[in-house]
Enzyme design. Structure first.
Site, mmCIF file in Angstrom:
data_model
loop_
_atom_site.group_PDB
_atom_site.id
_atom_site.type_symbol
_atom_site.label_atom_id
_atom_site.label_comp_id
_atom_site.label_asym_id
_atom_site.label_seq_id
_atom_site.Cartn_x
_atom_site.Cartn_y
_atom_site.Cartn_z
ATOM 1 N N GLN A 1 15.463 -6.486 -5.339
ATOM 2 C CA GLN A 1 14.968 -6.257 -3.722
ATOM 3 C C GLN A 1 15.373 -7.725 -3.398
ATOM 4 O OE1 GLN A 1 13.911 -4.150 -1.620
ATOM 5 N NE2 GLN A 1 14.076 -5.708 -0.028
ATOM 6 N N GLN B 1 16.689 -8.272 0.226
ATOM 7 C CA GLN B 1 16.574 -8.599 1.956
ATOM 8 C C GLN B 1 15.170 -9.223 1.959
ATOM 9 O OE1 GLN B 1 15.613 -5.179 4.571
ATOM 10 N NE2 GLN B 1 17.171 -6.254 5.958
ATOM 11 N N GLY C 1 8.205 0.416 1.475
ATOM 12 C CA GLY C 1 8.319 1.748 1.693
ATOM 13 C C GLY C 1 9.578 2.321 1.291
ATOM 14 N N MET D 1 14.069 0.825 0.803
ATOM 15 C CA MET D 1 15.065 -0.422 1.183
ATOM 16 C C MET D 1 16.482 0.391 1.198
ATOM 17 S SD MET D 1 16.163 -3.428 2.059
ATOM 18 C CE MET D 1 17.660 -3.622 1.981
ATOM 19 N N GLU D 2 17.234 0.201 2.297
ATOM 20 C CA GLU D 2 18.355 1.027 2.512
ATOM 21 C C GLU D 2 19.609 0.659 1.841
ATOM 22 O OE1 GLU D 2 16.578 -1.110 4.240
ATOM 23 O OE2 GLU D 2 18.020 -2.522 5.620
ATOM 24 N N HIS E 1 14.229 6.832 7.834
ATOM 25 C CA HIS E 1 14.394 5.741 8.299
ATOM 26 C C HIS E 1 15.522 5.032 7.509
ATOM 27 C CE1 HIS E 1 12.821 1.749 9.615
ATOM 28 N NE2 HIS E 1 13.459 1.127 8.561
ATOM 29 N N GLU E 2 15.540 5.192 5.845
ATOM 30 C CA GLU E 2 16.223 4.464 5.156
ATOM 31 C C GLU E 2 17.842 5.135 5.297
ATOM 32 O OE1 GLU E 2 15.283 1.860 4.379
ATOM 33 O OE2 GLU E 2 12.967 2.222 4.444
ATOM 34 N N HIS F 1 19.643 3.679 8.477
ATOM 35 C CA HIS F 1 20.186 2.303 8.249
ATOM 36 C C HIS F 1 21.658 2.544 7.963
ATOM 37 C CE1 HIS F 1 17.223 -0.688 8.841
ATOM 38 N NE2 HIS F 1 16.451 -0.215 8.180
ATOM 39 N N GLU G 1 16.359 -3.062 12.678
ATOM 40 C CA GLU G 1 15.201 -2.185 12.495
ATOM 41 C C GLU G 1 14.634 -1.509 13.610
ATOM 42 O OE1 GLU G 1 14.151 -1.773 9.576
ATOM 43 O OE2 GLU G 1 14.954 -3.357 8.512
ATOM 44 N N ASP H 1 11.241 -13.609 7.145
ATOM 45 C CA ASP H 1 10.299 -12.601 6.826
ATOM 46 C C ASP H 1 9.568 -12.348 8.193
ATOM 47 O OD1 ASP H 1 10.935 -11.832 4.258
ATOM 48 O OD2 ASP H 1 9.353 -13.102 3.270
ATOM 49 N N TYR I 1 10.667 -3.470 14.573
ATOM 50 C CA TYR I 1 10.655 -1.933 14.450
ATOM 51 C C TYR I 1 10.245 -1.085 15.463
ATOM 52 C CZ TYR I 1 11.106 -3.007 9.188
ATOM 53 O OH TYR I 1 11.380 -3.455 8.084
ATOM 54 N N ARG J 1 2.661 -1.248 -3.195
ATOM 55 C CA ARG J 1 3.235 -1.169 -1.917
ATOM 56 C C ARG J 1 2.545 -2.082 -0.898
ATOM 57 N NH1 ARG J 1 4.457 4.005 1.709
ATOM 58 N NH2 ARG J 1 5.501 3.105 3.517
HETATM 59 ZN ZN LIG Z 1 14.390 -0.622 8.051
#
Ligand SMILES: [Zn+2]
Length: 650
Positions: free
Chosen positions: A189, A191, A318, A320-321, A345-346, A349, A368, A424, A432, A605
């Site tokens: 992961q 990002q 949730g 990651m794209e 959502h993903e 992206h 976002e 972050d 978003y 999560r």
């Molecule tokens: Zn996103």
């Protein structure tokens, strides 16, 4: 990325506390468009002065990279890495192709974090020569600066290295931590800043690379990446990958485990551990329709296949794209498709974020906010305006809560401040939901048909480029605003982009369904019997609205009655369960604590567990929370461990 949308701003306070000097400076600075030098104004040829001036090179530079990407730019990366579950390391080589943008550039500067560098070579006229390098001190946010001296004529460098078992961007799960219990699992992961924990890179969204990779694993395991998957189809522990479209480094991604595949359509499928691969394929069966819906609105999907990887429950987000292969939390598999907006959502992206990318994390709303807008339009196209309105109404409430809780007003403007302490901090509801509501505002003022055409052209114009907020504004000015100057004023746009908080022009989403839920809630709170609640036709959204609207002083008696009838403490829908626990904790509703413990042990999560631990500590349950956390912590992702450690320390 779909992030924990709660408490992000509060969490940012902890980050700021760690660098308080920087934070103090921050309080006295305001980033407004007026402070941006107007060098770009008054272009030759007597053109009209632009409403928004462009940034200088220095202002548009990504501050979270050591790399000298203005002088030398990496264009392609070739990874050859062996996966060792025994030592929890990846080791091998990264070979980087680059282009010199400045004749004087005598060095290539890269980002590295927790990497053990063995050798560095430079490729000159067909030969690999040992190259001198220096590795700087380790900074907790940025990692280390890796400077490689470039001999004249060098066009590639090759770094032999190994990752650290503690690499923050790579989670190593033991066999016991997987559902199958037989084989270990790893997933990445990256990002926003963690690709540098896997390889030495110019780790900034301003730089785009293509990549090839060869990954060797224990022969029983499968490796998959955010790329064209290995085409041999053999499970032999030796896998090759190719990503031919240029992507920012944070979209590199790898997963290794006992992974199965289930097709949904010819171009869409699900990868997951055996126990969940079929339920997940059923839950996400509308994904091909989502691809069609977004293509109809915003132009072609440019990445070939679109697959989903359902990860073990420790995945902290949730989704990651990662291109061609979104990584998803298993908590989305609720059995009723109620949480598939995260898939939308993903997938979205693939246009906003992966195709057109924020050049710095100060511009995260370009990724976002656009994605949350496209997500909502996709949900509307598939399931109708009522569901889309419900999701916006829930987003609006969450956004307003986030803004109210923000201790630093600069973090509530779409364009993040120049002295952002950590990227972050840019991933809150502000970028978003706030970004989505800004685009909704433009849609309302310019008209949907015109705005849709504009967005489609925007994605085509900036395809495979990384841009700033000011690039967007300039494009908006020339291609939308110029056609209809009366639709908005510059002051209105500036208020959305550069001023803290959100202006009155923000939509107030109307949902008939939620109004009916509110009527029932009011009647019940006013003395009605729990048996009188008519919830038979409620969707998960209506339950979330209902629980979210409880008053703070609802009391144990009401919660007992509700739980007795609906079994909310045992809800298998992770969104509903966590919303319920967040009401049960301050009320001191004891029967919820045993199932809450099970939830915290099972789910990693961040969106759920950060607010739950925070609430437990705030409401006098620190000791209990600590005992659960000590047992749950080994199963959490390093990112989640770090965040929750801060919650306990804070
Ligand atoms: Zn996103």
């Amino acid at each position: 990325m779909t992030l924990p949308r709660v408490l992000m701003l509060a969490a940012s306070v902890a980050v700021l506390a760690a660098c308080s000097k920087k934070a103090e400076e921050a309080e006295t600075r305001e980033v407004e468009v007026s402070s941006i030098p107007d060098e770009a104004n008054g272009a030759p040829g007597g053109e009209q002065e632009a409403a928004w001036s462009q940034l200088t090179t220095e202002e548009s530079r990504d501050p979270f990279t050591y790399s000298n990407y203005e002088d030398v730019r990496v264009t392609h990366v070739d990874l050859d890495l062996a996966v060792d579950f025994g030592t929890k390391t990846l080791s091998g080589t990264a070979t980087l192709d680059f282009r010199r943008l400045s004749d004087e550039a005598g060095a290539l500067v890269l980002d590295a974090n927790d990497l053990t560098i063995e050798t560095v070579e430079a490729h000159v006229s067909g030969d690999w020569l040992t190259a001198a390098y220096t590795l700087g001190a380790d900074d907790p946010v940025m990692g280390s600066r890796l400077e490689i001296a470039l001999p004249a004529g060098a066009d590639r460098v090759r770094v032999a290295y190994a990752t650290s078992p503690e690499a923050e961007g790579i989670q190593w799960l033991s066999a016991e931590q997987t559902a199958g219990k037989e084989h270990p699992f790893l997933f990445t992961q990256f990002q926003p800043l963690l690709a540098r924990t896997m390889a030495p890179l110019q780790d900034t969204p301003a730089v785009r690379i293509t990549y090839d990779a060869r990954i060797t694993t224990p022969p029983a395991l499968i490796a998959i990446m955010s790329a064209r998957q290995d085409e041999s189809g053999e499970r032999d522990g030796d896998y090759s990958f190719k990503m031919s479209q240029p992507i920012p480094s944070y979209l590199l991604a790898l997963a290794v485990g006992d992974i199965e595949f289930e097709a949904i359509s010819a171009n869409v499928g699900v990868y997951a551990e055996d126990y969940i691969v079929e339920p997940a394929a059923a839950e996400f069966e509308d994904t091909p329709k989502m691809v069609d819906a977004i293509e109809a609105l915003y132009g072609p999907y440019r990445w070939g296949r679109y697959d989903l990887l359902v990860l073990p429950p420790s995945f902290p987000f949730g989704g990651m794209e990662n291109p061609r292969l979104s990584f998803m939390t298993p908590t989305l598999v609720a059995g009723d498709k109620s949480l598939t907006n995260v898939v939308a959502h993903e997938l979205a992206h693939s246009w906003s974020g992966n195709l057109v990318t924020n050049a710095t994390w100060r511009d995260a709303w370009l990724n976002e906010g656009f994605t949350t807008y496209v997500e909502n339009r996709t949900m509307e196209a598939l399931y109708g305006p009522e569901r889309a309105a419900m999701e916006r109404a829930l987003d609006k409430k969450s956004l307003m809560d986030d803004v109210a809780a923000a201790e630093r007003p600069e973090l509530t403007a779409l364009k993040m401040p120049a002295d952002l302490a950590h990227p972050d901090d840019a991933f809150s509801d502000v970028s978003y939901a706030g970004g989505m509501f800004f685009l909704k505002f433009l849609e309302t003022r310019f008209g949907r048909a015109v705005f849709d055409e504009f967005l489609k052209a925007y994605f085509a114009h900036y395809a495979f480029q990384s841009i700033t907020t000011e690039d967007f504004l300039s494009y908006f000015e020339d291609n939308l605003w110029a056609e209809n100057p009366e639709a908005v004023t510059k002051e209105e746009i500036d208020a959305w982009i550069y001023k803290p908080g959100f202006p009155d022009t923000i939509e107030n989403p109307q949902s008939d369904a939620f109004e009916k839920v509110q009527d029932q809630l009011d009647a019940w709170l006013g003395g009605g019997d729990v048996a009188g609640l008519e919830t038979g036709a409620w969707t998960a959204h209506e339950w979330l609205y209902f629980i979210g609207a409880f008053p703070d002083n609802i009391g144990v008696e009401k919660l007992t009655a509700l739980d007795g009838r609906f079994g909310l403490s045992q809800s298998q829908n992770a969104e509903i369960a966590s919303a319920w626990y967040l009401k049960a904790i301050p009320a001191g509703y004891e029967p919820a604590f045993a199932p809450l413990e099970g939830f915290l042990m099972r789910v990693g999560r961040g969106k759920f567990i950060y607010p739950l631990y925070t609430s437990l500590i705030k409401n006098g349950r620190r000791e209990w929370a600590d005992s659960v956390y000590q047992r749950a912590r080994p199963g959490y992702h390093p990112i989640a461990q770090k965040r929750i450690d801060e919650v306990f320390a804070g």
